[in-house]
Write an enzyme that holds these catalytic residues in place. Structure first.
Site, PDB file in Angstrom:
ATOM      1  N   ARG A 231       9.294  65.724 -44.735  1.00 40.97           N
ATOM      2  CA  ARG A 231       8.411  64.586 -44.922  1.00 40.97           C
ATOM      3  C   ARG A 231       7.235  64.782 -43.968  1.00 40.97           C
ATOM      4  O   ARG A 231       7.386  65.412 -42.916  1.00 40.97           O
ATOM      5  CB  ARG A 231       9.127  63.274 -44.602  1.00 40.97           C
ATOM      6  CG  ARG A 231      10.374  63.013 -45.463  1.00 40.97           C
ATOM      7  CD  ARG A 231      11.061  61.720 -45.014  1.00 40.97           C
ATOM      8  NE  ARG A 231      12.225  61.407 -45.837  1.00 40.97           N
ATOM      9  CZ  ARG A 231      13.478  61.764 -45.534  1.00 40.97           C
ATOM     10  NH1 ARG A 231      13.720  62.421 -44.392  1.00 40.97           N
ATOM     11  NH2 ARG A 231      14.483  61.457 -46.326  1.00 40.97           N
ATOM     12  N   LYS A 256      14.162  59.800 -41.163  1.00 40.21           N
ATOM     13  CA  LYS A 256      14.378  58.554 -41.900  1.00 40.21           C
ATOM     14  C   LYS A 256      15.832  58.122 -41.764  1.00 40.21           C
ATOM     15  O   LYS A 256      16.747  58.936 -41.913  1.00 40.21           O
ATOM     16  CB  LYS A 256      14.026  58.762 -43.375  1.00 40.21           C
ATOM     17  CG  LYS A 256      14.020  57.483 -44.191  1.00 40.21           C
ATOM     18  CD  LYS A 256      13.527  57.759 -45.599  1.00 40.21           C
ATOM     19  CE  LYS A 256      13.473  56.483 -46.428  1.00 40.21           C
ATOM     20  NZ  LYS A 256      12.994  56.745 -47.803  1.00 40.21           N
ATOM     21  N   HIS A 321       3.896  64.801 -49.960  1.00 36.97           N
ATOM     22  CA  HIS A 321       5.310  64.659 -50.327  1.00 36.97           C
ATOM     23  C   HIS A 321       5.646  65.514 -51.540  1.00 36.97           C
ATOM     24  O   HIS A 321       6.816  65.858 -51.752  1.00 36.97           O
ATOM     25  CB  HIS A 321       5.621  63.188 -50.600  1.00 36.97           C
ATOM     26  CG  HIS A 321       7.043  62.820 -50.291  1.00 36.97           C
ATOM     27  ND1 HIS A 321       7.550  62.774 -49.004  1.00 36.97           N
ATOM     28  CD2 HIS A 321       8.085  62.507 -51.104  1.00 36.97           C
ATOM     29  CE1 HIS A 321       8.823  62.426 -49.043  1.00 36.97           C
ATOM     30  NE2 HIS A 321       9.177  62.267 -50.302  1.00 36.97           N
ATOM     31  N   ARG A 324       7.370  68.667 -50.601  1.00 36.48           N
ATOM     32  CA  ARG A 324       8.817  68.475 -50.386  1.00 36.48           C
ATOM     33  C   ARG A 324       9.550  68.453 -51.724  1.00 36.48           C
ATOM     34  O   ARG A 324      10.599  69.081 -51.883  1.00 36.48           O
ATOM     35  CB  ARG A 324       9.028  67.172 -49.611  1.00 36.48           C
ATOM     36  CG  ARG A 324      10.478  66.747 -49.409  1.00 36.48           C
ATOM     37  CD  ARG A 324      10.480  65.492 -48.543  1.00 36.48           C
ATOM     38  NE  ARG A 324      11.686  64.689 -48.680  1.00 36.48           N
ATOM     39  CZ  ARG A 324      12.774  64.837 -47.921  1.00 36.48           C
ATOM     40  NH1 ARG A 324      12.811  65.768 -46.998  1.00 36.48           N
ATOM     41  NH2 ARG A 324      13.820  64.036 -48.080  1.00 36.48           N
ATOM     42  N   HIS A 347      19.159  63.490 -47.506  1.00 34.03           N
ATOM     43  CA  HIS A 347      19.467  62.363 -48.388  1.00 34.03           C
ATOM     44  C   HIS A 347      20.846  61.808 -48.074  1.00 34.03           C
ATOM     45  O   HIS A 347      21.798  62.572 -47.863  1.00 34.03           O
ATOM     46  CB  HIS A 347      19.426  62.805 -49.850  1.00 34.03           C
ATOM     47  CG  HIS A 347      18.039  63.033 -50.371  1.00 34.03           C
ATOM     48  ND1 HIS A 347      17.769  63.770 -51.505  1.00 34.03           N
ATOM     49  CD2 HIS A 347      16.831  62.624 -49.911  1.00 34.03           C
ATOM     50  CE1 HIS A 347      16.463  63.813 -51.713  1.00 34.03           C
ATOM     51  NE2 HIS A 347      15.884  63.114 -50.761  1.00 34.03           N
ATOM     52  N   TYR A 356      16.121  65.809 -59.031  1.00 30.33           N
ATOM     53  CA  TYR A 356      15.462  67.105 -59.221  1.00 30.33           C
ATOM     54  C   TYR A 356      16.041  67.893 -60.381  1.00 30.33           C
ATOM     55  O   TYR A 356      15.406  68.828 -60.870  1.00 30.33           O
ATOM     56  CB  TYR A 356      15.530  67.913 -57.919  1.00 30.33           C
ATOM     57  CG  TYR A 356      14.780  67.232 -56.805  1.00 30.33           C
ATOM     58  CD1 TYR A 356      13.398  67.114 -56.839  1.00 30.33           C
ATOM     59  CD2 TYR A 356      15.459  66.645 -55.742  1.00 30.33           C
ATOM     60  CE1 TYR A 356      12.707  66.445 -55.839  1.00 30.33           C
ATOM     61  CE2 TYR A 356      14.770  65.982 -54.740  1.00 30.33           C
ATOM     62  CZ  TYR A 356      13.404  65.885 -54.798  1.00 30.33           C
ATOM     63  OH  TYR A 356      12.711  65.220 -53.819  1.00 30.33           O
TER      64      TYR A 356
END
Length: 374
Positions: A231, A256, A321, A324, A347, A356
């Site tokens: 990120r 995050k 982003h 990424r 994640h 994805y």
């Protein structure tokens, strides 16, 4: 929280978003650096064409800057898909001083719980609106029913987005927790968010962006974001000691969700970093501004914007982003187990990473079309 208003203008024979905000030198420089944003000497305003950036992408860019975005003046135009916004019929009163003090205590409470600055700002803004609504309705003891009424009278009638609606509910529930009011058993219906697929660049497009970036710092920054799936905030918070050249890993700290993780360090990136170290000699942060401190997100976005323009890439909705997203998609296409990709990206749930699989070119091409058997 500074406000920015979006409206519609016709410019150079095309429809454009007009960005209006109270004059602020720092904000002006940040807005000027955003992708697809231009200055119009004719209209004396910043603008972006409807056909170069979707509304959602523009809105996200502005919200990432902690701006309160008012888009009630956007109109639907022929041939352009956007939002028709009807201003809320409610004229909310100014908060009483006692309520303002209570709201300040709420902010301090959130800060003590170490909520992100952007989250604190957002929850403060939406809770302030809710308290103004309660003051208008002369409600002393709010409950879930009043949240639903606020949702109908202000958010829905005001034509606000699903994302904004969920932000309001989250902020108000956090305020209820601060006031020790019952929130666990509140049955508040949340609208489903639209599920949009991420915009992904091909390997050829990624390569052309890097080749078009001749400044060493800029090329190193973009290359590192892509090669490690970072990120932008993670990349700009990196320090030289986070690069573990012995284990060929990058240590991402307090990302995050306040989690640490490791991600890949490419041998080619390590060579690029060694050259970068010799030239720039970073001290505190890996990427530093001209006057010290961490490199800014707006400057990094401007780097990508210029590189894309030089490379002749004009895909809509491309941001840092997207590098990424592209990293994750290319790993999946090369056969990497999705559980490893989940770990590299940080994640919480594999369901987040599964998106994805929907944009992987390889997986789509492997599906045999039934039309070919006719």
């Amino acid at each position: 929280m500074q406000k920015i208003t979006l409206s519609t203008i016709a410019h150079k024979g095309k429809i454009a978003y007009r960005l209006h905000f109270a004059y602020n030198d720092a904000l002006k420089e940040v807005i000027k650096s955003l992708p697809y944003i231009h200055w119009s000497a004719t209209h004396k305003c910043f603008y972006a064409f409807y056909d170069t950036i979707p509304f959602k992408a523009l809105y996200k860019q502005l919200r990432d800057l902690n701006l309160f975005v008012n888009y009630s003046q956007l109109q639907k135009t022929r041939g352009v898909t956007t939002y028709v916004k009807t201003p809320s019929p409610l004229k909310l009163p100014q908060l009483a001083e006692s309520t303002q003090r209570d709201l300040s205590r709420f902010v301090r409470w959130m800060q003590e719980k170490r909520l992100a600055v952007s989250t604190v700002n957002t929850y403060h803004a939406v809770t302030s609106l809710f308290l103004q609504y309660l003051q208008l309705k002369q409600v002393a003891n709010p409950d879930a029913l009043w949240i639903q009424r606020f949702n109908h009278d202000y958010i829905l009638k005001g034509g606000h987005s699903v994302s904004y609606q969920n932000q309001c509910i989250n902020g108000i529930k956090k305020y209820f927790a601060f006031k020790n009011l019952e929130v666990e058993n509140m049955k508040i219906e949340r609208p489903r968010k639209e599920k949009r697929l991420p915009v992904v660049l091909s390997k050829e497009e990624i390569k052309s962006i890097f080749e078009a970036t001749h400044n060493l710092k800029h090329r190193t920054l973009l290359s590192l974001i892509y090669s490690a799936g970072l990120r932008i905030g993670e990349a700009l918070a990196l320090r030289p000691q986070n690069i573990d050249r012995h284990r060929m890993l990058i240590h991402i700290k307090m990302a995050k969700g306040k989690k640490d993780r490791y991600t890949l360090l490419s041998p080619n990136i390590l060579q690029l970093l060694e050259t970068y170290y010799r030239v720039y000699k970073p001290k505190t942060y890996l990427f530093e501004g001209q006057e010290g401190g961490a490199y800014t997100s707006s400057s990094a976005q401007q780097v990508l914007k210029k590189a894309m323009r030089k490379a002749g890439i004009f895909k809509q909705g491309i941001t840092l982003h997207s590098l990424r997203h592209s990293f994750a998609t290319h790993l999946l296409e090369s056969g990497t187990d999705i559980r490893y990709i989940q770990s590299l990206l940080g994640h919480n749930s594999p369901n987040t990473t599964m998106i994805y699989t929907h944009v992987s070119e390889k997986s789509l091409k492997n599906i045999k079309n039934p039309f070919d058997d006719l």
